[in-house]
Design a protein around this motif. Structure first.
Motif, PDB file in Angstrom:
ATOM      1  N   TYR A  92     -30.601  21.867 -58.945  1.00 40.37           N
ATOM      2  CA  TYR A  92     -29.395  22.664 -59.210  1.00 40.37           C
ATOM      3  C   TYR A  92     -29.701  23.856 -60.104  1.00 40.37           C
ATOM      4  N   PHE A  93     -29.032  24.962 -59.780  1.00 41.94           N
ATOM      5  CA  PHE A  93     -29.192  26.194 -60.540  1.00 41.94           C
ATOM      6  C   PHE A  93     -27.981  26.393 -61.448  1.00 41.94           C
ATOM      7  N   PRO A  94     -28.097  27.257 -62.474  1.00 41.78           N
ATOM      8  CA  PRO A  94     -27.026  27.386 -63.477  1.00 41.78           C
ATOM      9  C   PRO A  94     -25.652  27.610 -62.859  1.00 41.78           C
ATOM     10  N   ASP A  95     -24.634  27.095 -63.555  1.00 46.63           N
ATOM     11  CA  ASP A  95     -23.256  27.246 -63.099  1.00 46.63           C
ATOM     12  C   ASP A  95     -22.869  28.709 -63.016  1.00 46.63           C
ATOM     13  N   GLN A  96     -22.057  29.019 -62.004  1.00 45.70           N
ATOM     14  CA  GLN A  96     -21.473  30.343 -61.854  1.00 45.70           C
ATOM     15  C   GLN A  96     -19.974  30.177 -61.614  1.00 45.70           C
ATOM     16  N   PRO A  97     -19.164  31.176 -61.972  1.00 43.09           N
ATOM     17  CA  PRO A  97     -17.709  31.053 -61.766  1.00 43.09           C
ATOM     18  C   PRO A  97     -17.377  30.803 -60.293  1.00 43.09           C
ATOM     19  N   GLN A  98     -16.645  29.713 -60.061  1.00 46.01           N
ATOM     20  CA  GLN A  98     -16.112  29.369 -58.733  1.00 46.01           C
ATOM     21  C   GLN A  98     -17.180  29.036 -57.690  1.00 46.01           C
ATOM     22  N   ARG A  99     -18.424  28.950 -58.095  1.00 43.60           N
ATOM     23  CA  ARG A  99     -19.447  28.613 -57.112  1.00 43.60           C
ATOM     24  C   ARG A  99     -20.692  28.079 -57.805  1.00 43.60           C
ATOM     25  N   GLY A 100     -21.507  27.380 -57.046  1.00 44.87           N
ATOM     26  CA  GLY A 100     -22.774  26.872 -57.557  1.00 44.87           C
ATOM     27  C   GLY A 100     -23.767  26.792 -56.419  1.00 44.87           C
ATOM     28  N   THR A 101     -25.039  26.756 -56.762  1.00 44.07           N
ATOM     29  CA  THR A 101     -26.083  26.740 -55.750  1.00 44.07           C
ATOM     30  C   THR A 101     -27.074  25.638 -56.063  1.00 44.07           C
ATOM     31  N   TYR A 102     -27.520  24.941 -54.988  1.00 42.53           N
ATOM     32  CA  TYR A 102     -28.577  23.951 -55.177  1.00 42.53           C
ATOM     33  C   TYR A 102     -29.394  23.820 -53.901  1.00 42.53           C
ATOM     34  N   VAL A 103     -30.590  23.316 -54.055  1.00 48.57           N
ATOM     35  CA  VAL A 103     -31.475  23.073 -52.924  1.00 48.57           C
ATOM     36  C   VAL A 103     -31.565  21.566 -52.714  1.00 48.57           C
ATOM     37  N   GLN A 104     -31.558  21.177 -51.458  1.00 51.26           N
ATOM     38  CA  GLN A 104     -31.577  19.757 -51.096  1.00 51.26           C
ATOM     39  C   GLN A 104     -32.730  19.496 -50.136  1.00 51.26           C
ATOM     40  N   ASN A 120     -32.417  22.243 -47.248  1.00 45.99           N
ATOM     41  CA  ASN A 120     -31.377  23.258 -47.171  1.00 45.99           C
ATOM     42  C   ASN A 120     -31.145  23.900 -48.529  1.00 45.99           C
ATOM     43  N   LEU A 121     -30.650  25.129 -48.492  1.00 46.31           N
ATOM     44  CA  LEU A 121     -30.097  25.801 -49.655  1.00 46.31           C
ATOM     45  C   LEU A 121     -28.587  25.781 -49.474  1.00 46.31           C
ATOM     46  N   ILE A 122     -27.864  25.224 -50.436  1.00 48.70           N
ATOM     47  CA  ILE A 122     -26.429  24.975 -50.272  1.00 48.70           C
ATOM     48  C   ILE A 122     -25.653  25.740 -51.329  1.00 48.70           C
ATOM     49  N   LEU A 123     -24.590  26.422 -50.879  1.00 47.37           N
ATOM     50  CA  LEU A 123     -23.692  27.153 -51.759  1.00 47.37           C
ATOM     51  C   LEU A 123     -22.398  26.350 -51.875  1.00 47.37           C
ATOM     52  N   GLU A 124     -22.100  25.859 -53.079  1.00 49.50           N
ATOM     53  CA  GLU A 124     -20.852  25.156 -53.339  1.00 49.50           C
ATOM     54  C   GLU A 124     -19.757  26.176 -53.609  1.00 49.50           C
ATOM     55  N   VAL A 125     -18.572  25.911 -53.064  1.00 50.15           N
ATOM     56  CA  VAL A 125     -17.490  26.887 -53.193  1.00 50.15           C
ATOM     57  C   VAL A 125     -16.388  26.382 -54.106  1.00 50.15           C
ATOM     58  N   GLY A 126     -16.721  25.481 -55.013  1.00 50.04           N
ATOM     59  CA  GLY A 126     -15.786  25.040 -56.040  1.00 50.04           C
ATOM     60  C   GLY A 126     -14.568  24.362 -55.471  1.00 50.04           C
ATOM     61  N   GLU A 127     -13.372  24.794 -55.949  1.00 52.53           N
ATOM     62  CA  GLU A 127     -12.114  24.172 -55.562  1.00 52.53           C
ATOM     63  C   GLU A 127     -11.564  24.705 -54.252  1.00 52.53           C
ATOM     64  N   SER A 128     -12.271  25.624 -53.622  1.00 50.72           N
ATOM     65  CA  SER A 128     -11.790  26.191 -52.373  1.00 50.72           C
ATOM     66  C   SER A 128     -11.750  25.133 -51.288  1.00 50.72           C
ATOM     67  N   ALA A 129     -10.830  25.322 -50.326  1.00 45.78           N
ATOM     68  CA  ALA A 129     -10.721  24.381 -49.216  1.00 45.78           C
ATOM     69  C   ALA A 129     -11.818  24.604 -48.181  1.00 45.78           C
ATOM     70  N   ALA A 130     -12.550  25.707 -48.293  1.00 48.60           N
ATOM     71  CA  ALA A 130     -13.602  25.982 -47.331  1.00 48.60           C
ATOM     72  C   ALA A 130     -14.780  25.040 -47.557  1.00 48.60           C
ATOM     73  N   PRO A 131     -15.475  24.672 -46.490  1.00 47.37           N
ATOM     74  CA  PRO A 131     -16.640  23.792 -46.648  1.00 47.37           C
ATOM     75  C   PRO A 131     -17.790  24.514 -47.316  1.00 47.37           C
ATOM     76  N   ASP A 132     -18.693  23.732 -47.916  1.00 48.11           N
ATOM     77  CA  ASP A 132     -19.886  24.333 -48.513  1.00 48.11           C
ATOM     78  C   ASP A 132     -20.704  25.030 -47.433  1.00 48.11           C
ATOM     79  N   GLU A 133     -21.335  26.122 -47.823  1.00 48.39           N
ATOM     80  CA  GLU A 133     -22.204  26.852 -46.909  1.00 48.39           C
ATOM     81  C   GLU A 133     -23.642  26.412 -47.140  1.00 48.39           C
ATOM     82  N   GLN A 134     -24.404  26.278 -46.058  1.00 51.30           N
ATOM     83  CA  GLN A 134     -25.794  25.877 -46.203  1.00 51.30           C
ATOM     84  C   GLN A 134     -26.675  26.599 -45.195  1.00 51.30           C
ATOM     85  N   ALA A 135     -27.923  26.779 -45.591  1.00 51.38           N
ATOM     86  CA  ALA A 135     -28.903  27.440 -44.736  1.00 51.38           C
ATOM     87  C   ALA A 135     -30.179  26.612 -44.735  1.00 51.38           C
TER      88      ALA A 135
END
Length: 233
Positions: A30-42, A49-64
């Motif tokens: 996991y990488f440092p917290d950012q407002p409304q989003r976070g990033t981690y590698v799995q 994958n590299l995954i972008l968390e979108v916080g409280e949003s209803a949208a699903p996490d994005e991953q590449a």
């Protein structure tokens, strides 16, 4: 979007699941917290994958998708990591994930994936421990960045083992619902009178006790009369 419910479970139950069903080792950085989003590698056993968390949003996490070498490089420079063994089980359409953490410390959690937000149709199973769904300290990001919290100990009861065995031996096809309590372990008895064709109602213990007391009173009265002195003529 569904939510995830999170519970602590006893280590012995988690060990039984891994022994019976195996598991997949997963590493996350996991990488440092950012407002409304976070990033981690799995990094899983078959992909990374590299995954972008979108916080409280209803949208699903994005991953590449990432090549393994790139993912391992990102793991090495991440701020915090978790490593766990994930065992997947299911009851009907509900997926259960048991997570046995080995890094940053020992912890056993179970996740009901995709549970409805109200959670009404998935009551906790007998082998679930305390629910920690709304406690941030038990989210994987916080475990990676802050470490393992002081988790309560969970006892592995006979009821918990029996319930888990039912699941592992495929005897559960639907999610069990909580039974309506009647105030007793015995089934409730109908208060409706029995048909006359079934014969007279059997005497209850209270009725029999009342009859015995009546007979005893009659015997005492007869003895009292017998002991009274007879009138002389």
């Amino acid at each position: 979007m569904g939510t995830q419910r999170l519970f602590i479970i006893a280590p012995s139950l988690a060990h039984l699941m891994r022994k019976e069903r195996g598991g997949e080792r997963v590493r996350e950085g996991y990488f440092p917290d950012q407002p409304q989003r976070g990033t981690y590698v799995q990094v899983e056993e078959t992909r990374s994958n590299l995954i972008l968390e979108v916080g409280e949003s209803a949208a699903p996490d994005e991953q590449a998708d990432l090549p393994l070498a790139h993912a391992q490089t990102l793991l090495a420079v991440s701020q915090g990591q978790v490593e766990y063994v994930r065992t997947k089980l299911s009851i009907s359409s509900h997926e259960i994930q048991a997570l046995h953490f080995v890094r940053p410390g020992a912890l056993d959690l179970v996740v009901i994936a995709g549970a409805p937000e109200d959670g009404q149709d998935v009551p906790p199973l007998p082998w679930f421990g305390p629910e920690v769904s709304i406690e941030p300290a038990y989210q994987r990001r916080r475990l990676a960045l802050d470490g393992v919290p002081d988790a309560p100990e969970v006892d592995a009861t006979n009821a918990a083992f029996n319930s888990l065995l039912d699941l592992l031996e495929d005897r559960l096809t639907t999610w069990p619902q909580p039974h309506e309590s009647t105030g007793s372990d015995e089934p409730a008895v109908s208060a409706s009178p029995l048909p006359d064709a079934l014969g007279p109602m059997p005497e209850t213990e209270a009725d029999q006790e009342g009859d015995d007391l009546g007979i005893e009173d009659a015997v005492i009265r007869e003895l009292a009369r017998a002991l009274q002195p007879r009138e002389r003529g």
